[in-house]
Structures are given as C-alpha cells and as structure tokens.
Enzyme design. Structure first.
Site, PDB file in Angstrom:
ATOM      1  N   ARG A   1     -22.362 -21.767  26.313  1.00  0.00           N
ATOM      2  CA  ARG A   1     -21.359 -22.401  25.448  1.00  0.00           C
ATOM      3  C   ARG A   1     -21.732 -22.342  23.972  1.00  0.00           C
ATOM      4  O   ARG A   1     -21.383 -23.219  23.191  1.00  0.00           O
ATOM      5  CB  ARG A   1     -21.103 -23.855  25.867  1.00  0.00           C
ATOM      6  CG  ARG A   1     -20.569 -23.980  27.265  1.00  0.00           C
ATOM      7  CD  ARG A   1     -19.133 -23.489  27.324  1.00  0.00           C
ATOM      8  NE  ARG A   1     -18.741 -23.172  28.673  1.00  0.00           N
ATOM      9  CZ  ARG A   1     -18.576 -21.932  29.145  1.00  0.00           C
ATOM     10  NH1 ARG A   1     -18.774 -20.900  28.387  1.00  0.00           N
ATOM     11  NH2 ARG A   1     -18.209 -21.729  30.380  1.00  0.00           N
TER      12      ARG A   1
ATOM     13  N   GLY B   1     -20.747 -19.874  21.968  1.00  0.00           N
ATOM     14  CA  GLY B   1     -19.716 -19.146  21.239  1.00  0.00           C
ATOM     15  C   GLY B   1     -19.964 -17.650  21.201  1.00  0.00           C
ATOM     16  O   GLY B   1     -19.281 -16.918  20.500  1.00  0.00           O
TER      17      GLY B   1
ATOM     18  N   THR C   1     -18.433  -8.783  34.334  1.00  0.00           N
ATOM     19  CA  THR C   1     -19.477  -8.659  35.351  1.00  0.00           C
ATOM     20  C   THR C   1     -19.489  -9.823  36.331  1.00  0.00           C
ATOM     21  O   THR C   1     -20.269  -9.808  37.275  1.00  0.00           O
ATOM     22  CB  THR C   1     -20.870  -8.555  34.694  1.00  0.00           C
ATOM     23  OG1 THR C   1     -21.120  -9.761  33.972  1.00  0.00           O
ATOM     24  CG2 THR C   1     -20.951  -7.352  33.760  1.00  0.00           C
ATOM     25  N   ALA C   2     -18.649 -10.835  36.109  1.00  0.00           N
ATOM     26  CA  ALA C   2     -18.644 -12.008  36.989  1.00  0.00           C
ATOM     27  C   ALA C   2     -17.983 -11.660  38.310  1.00  0.00           C
ATOM     28  O   ALA C   2     -16.909 -11.080  38.347  1.00  0.00           O
ATOM     29  CB  ALA C   2     -17.899 -13.167  36.339  1.00  0.00           C
TER      30      ALA C   2
ATOM     31  N   HIS D   1     -11.871 -17.184  30.343  1.00  0.00           N
ATOM     32  CA  HIS D   1     -12.208 -15.933  29.655  1.00  0.00           C
ATOM     33  C   HIS D   1     -11.006 -14.988  29.626  1.00  0.00           C
ATOM     34  O   HIS D   1     -10.728 -14.366  28.600  1.00  0.00           O
ATOM     35  CB  HIS D   1     -13.407 -15.250  30.323  1.00  0.00           C
ATOM     36  CG  HIS D   1     -14.713 -15.767  29.839  1.00  0.00           C
ATOM     37  ND1 HIS D   1     -15.330 -15.297  28.710  1.00  0.00           N
ATOM     38  CD2 HIS D   1     -15.538 -16.734  30.330  1.00  0.00           C
ATOM     39  CE1 HIS D   1     -16.469 -15.947  28.514  1.00  0.00           C
ATOM     40  NE2 HIS D   1     -16.616 -16.819  29.487  1.00  0.00           N
TER      41      HIS D   1
ATOM     42  N   ASP E   1     -19.313  -8.323  29.181  1.00  0.00           N
ATOM     43  CA  ASP E   1     -19.582  -9.758  29.203  1.00  0.00           C
ATOM     44  C   ASP E   1     -19.758 -10.185  30.663  1.00  0.00           C
ATOM     45  O   ASP E   1     -18.785 -10.266  31.398  1.00  0.00           O
ATOM     46  CB  ASP E   1     -18.422 -10.507  28.551  1.00  0.00           C
ATOM     47  CG  ASP E   1     -18.780 -11.935  28.170  1.00  0.00           C
ATOM     48  OD1 ASP E   1     -19.930 -12.361  28.404  1.00  0.00           O
ATOM     49  OD2 ASP E   1     -17.901 -12.632  27.636  1.00  0.00           O
TER      50      ASP E   1
END
Length: 188
Positions: free
Chosen positions: A19, A21, A42-43, A58, A92
């Site tokens: 968190r 930023g 990539t999640a 996101h 990300d």
C-alpha cells in the site's frame, strides 16, 4: 531498448512496501509513456473474497483501453510474446509471481520449485528483461525492511524476493522506491 543506446533496456523497476502507492506510480509511468500499454498481471485469481477484491481494485484503476494479460509461471515467455517497439509493458508484480513458484496452490501439478529450478527461472527472466524491445515497467515489493520472518518457507520467500529484486535492480537503468505515494529515485 533505449532510444539513446540500443544495448540498454528501457526498464524502470518500481519498488515499495504494501500500500505504498507503487502500482499507482507504475501505472502513471506507463500512461505518461503515451504508448499502447499491456498490463501483465501475475496474481492468481482465487476464490478468496479478499484477493478477488484486490484484483478488482487493480482492474478498476487501469484505463479500459489497456490490454491485460494474466500470466502464470511463464513470465519470461509472456514478456517475449507482448513486448514490442512502440509499446509499454507493465508487470505487476514480482512477489505474486514468486509466490506462484515457491508457494503454489495445493492442486498445482508441479508443486513448489526447488532451488535449481528457481535459479533457472530467474536466469531466464533476467536474460529476457535485457533483451526486450519497447518500454518495460516492473513492480515489486520491498519486504526486507521488516522483522525476520518465522518459519523456513517464509524466510525462503523473503530471501528469494530480496535476491530477485537485487537482480532486476542491477539490470534496470532506472529504479524508483515509493513511500507513502512519493517516488524517490534510487538509480538513474
């Protein structure tokens, strides 16, 4: 590759805590490039409500015209597929990719990577990052500033992420560290 020197990758590495930023900053960098953007996520989508909410947040923060690619373990292959001159690729983030290798879901057919497999994967990613055309922004967490984790798997994860971050930072001409939404130049 850089317009000024074709042997130097146009790679910006963005680090920060949870968190901090860092993702928002990386998204601003991608938007400011004025290039078409491919967002490489990539999640792993799971059934956990909290993780689904994070992924939705996101997705909602990105411009709708950005292309999104959700990848599993083959990040290097995905990057080779989408990186092009005149395009920005935003990855990300590396910690979630690492988790897919070291702490995969119980039903993953290959299980966790051993040390040799993981080293080969990192070597492949490093070689890929320096060879890609276009602009690349890679996001990762800096988790080495906290307490020493308990448990061998957590220590391995922290150690491997630290090594991975060092490797990517060494390759990147520009490294930014984001604290409380404020980016600081670390390199370049």
């Amino acid at each position: 590759m850089s317009d000024l020197d074709p042997t130097i990758p146009d790679l910006t590495f963005v680090l920060g805590g949870a968190r901090s930023g860092k993702s928002a900053f990386a998204e601003r960098l991608a938007a400011q490039s004025r290039l078409p953007v491919t967002y490489v996520a990539t999640a792993a989508v799971s059934d956990e409500p909290e993780m689904r909410a994070r992924i939705a947040h996101h997705r909602d923060s990105r411009p709708a015209h950005w292309e999104t690619l959700e990848v599993g373990r083959d990040l290097a292959g995905a990057l080779r597929d989408v990186a092009r001159d005149g395009r920005c690729v935003l990855v990300d983030c590396l910690p979630l990719w690492l988790a897919g290798w070291l702490c995969p879901p119980d039903d993953h057919p290959e299980g966790p990577a051993n040390d040799e497999q993981w080293q080969n994967v990192v070597d492949t990613l490093a070689a890929t990052l320096v060879s890609l055309p276009g602009k690349l922004v890679v996001v990762s967490n800096e988790i080495g500033l906290g307490v020493i984790p308990m448990g061998s798997i957590t220590r391995r994860y922290v150690d491997e992420l630290g090594r991975l971050n060092q490797r990517v930072a060494a390759l990147a001409p520009q490294v930014r560290f984001v604290v409380a939404g404020l980016p600081m130049a670390v390199k370049g």
